[in-house]
Each structure stands twice: as C-alpha cells, then as structure tokens.
Design a protein around this motif. Structure first.
Motif: not given
Length: 210
Positions: A189, A191, A195-196, A198-203
């Motif tokens: 994955f 960044a 938006d990526d 934000a997704e990276a924060e979750r991951l």
C-alpha cells in the motif's frame, strides 16, 4: 540474528513530488504519529546491510534520519529507474563487499518484514537475475532486488535507449516475481493522495498491533 542471504544494501526511493497532496515529500507525511519514511526505515533496516536514501533537491531536509542521501544524475529523468541506478552506482563505489541491492518506494509504510529473504530465495530458486514483489496479482517493480553488476547496462538503457519504465527494463532479464498476501494489509500500500493518508491512518492502527 544473521541473515541467510547475501549482503544486500537497501535504497529508499524518495525522489517523487507529492503533486496529488499539494507538493512536498510524501515520505515525510505522518501516519499514526510517525513519518511514512520512519516506518519504511524500521521495516527495511533489519533486513539490509545498510540503507541509503535516493532523493533530489536539498538533502538537508532528511538529515534527521542519519542516512546518506544520493541524487539522480541522469539529466531530465526523475523516474524510479534513475534512483535505482544511483543506488547501484553508490553501492559499487562505497560498498564493494555488497553485490545485491534492494529498492523500495519511500511511501510504502507497511513493507513486509520478510521482503529481502523471500526475494533472494525466489531469485536463487529460479536462477533469476532480478526479483520483484507482487500483491493482489499486481507487480510492484519498484520494490525489487537488483544485481549491482547490472549498473552499466542500466545506465546504457537510460542514457542511450531512453528506457523509462521499470518493467521494460526488467523484461530483458530473468525475473522472479514473489506474491504477498493482502490480508489484513496490502504490504505494498502506498500513500498517493490525501484519501490514501486517511486510509493509512486506519491501517497503521492494525499494523501497530501486529
């Protein structure tokens, strides 16, 4: 723990500009309270016999990481092959004891902890000259294992043949491709957009618990 594969230098490719994030260095963006680059270093350093950072512009912005910073030297070519070439030539000049180099993208915070070992194993098993990573059926040619002896051929391809795509270059050689699972996290994955991030924060929350 002693690695069971040949000495390998790691080159972190951080030369790209984050245009989709408004400019700047993508690897310096923070996720989960740490920069992406710090996460990349933490993953790759235990697997390699030293690291260098490939980045263009003022190297002082990376001083806090304590790594040698090398720039591309192929004119008008800011792509990853130029960074790979810079890494290969730096390795040959500064680490003559090392014959293999790993390249990774500097914006991939969840790289596998077994990246170098699996790439070397596949390369050896298939008697290949190069090895690259893959996930979800997609090859990631920037994440690869390179024979330092190929640096002269790579320079010729860049300068004399105007080869710009990593895949076009690797197609000339015996290439091993190693697939990684994507559950719970795709280890490659990267960044590219806000938006990526934000997704990276979750991951990162999942990754930090692993």
């Amino acid at each position: 723990m002693t690695n069971t594969y040949p000495a390998t230098l790691g080159v972190l490719l951080a030369g790209g500009l984050a245009r989709r994030m408004g400019g700047g260095d993508k690897p310096m963006r923070e996720i989960g309270g740490r920069s992406i680059l710090a996460r990349v270093i933490a993953r790759i350093a235990p697997q390699c016999d030293g690291l260098v950072l490939n980045a263009n512009g003022d190297p002082a912005r990376f001083a806090s990481f304590g790594l040698p910073v090398i720039a591309d030297d192929v004119a008008d070519f800011p792509g990853p092959l130029a960074g790979i070439l810079a890494g290969l030539e730096w390795t040959a000049a500064n680490r003559p004891d090392v014959t293999w180099m790993l390249s990774v993208a500097g914006d991939c915070p969840f790289l596998p902890r077994d990246l170098v070992s699996r790439l070397h194993h596949a390369r050896s098993a298939e008697n290949a000259q190069l090895a690259v990573a893959s996930s979800a059926g997609q090859s990631h040619p920037v994440v690869g294992l390179w024979d330092v002896a190929l640096r002269h051929e790579l320079r010729h391809g860049l300068v004399n043949e105007d080869i710009r795509k990593v895949g076009r270059w690797t197609s000339r050689y015996g290439l091993a491709t190693v697939e990684w699972p994507t559950d719970p996290i795709d280890p490659f994955f990267n960044a590219n957009t806000m938006d990526d991030i934000a997704e990276a924060e979750r991951l990162a929350l999942l990754d930090d618990k692993a």
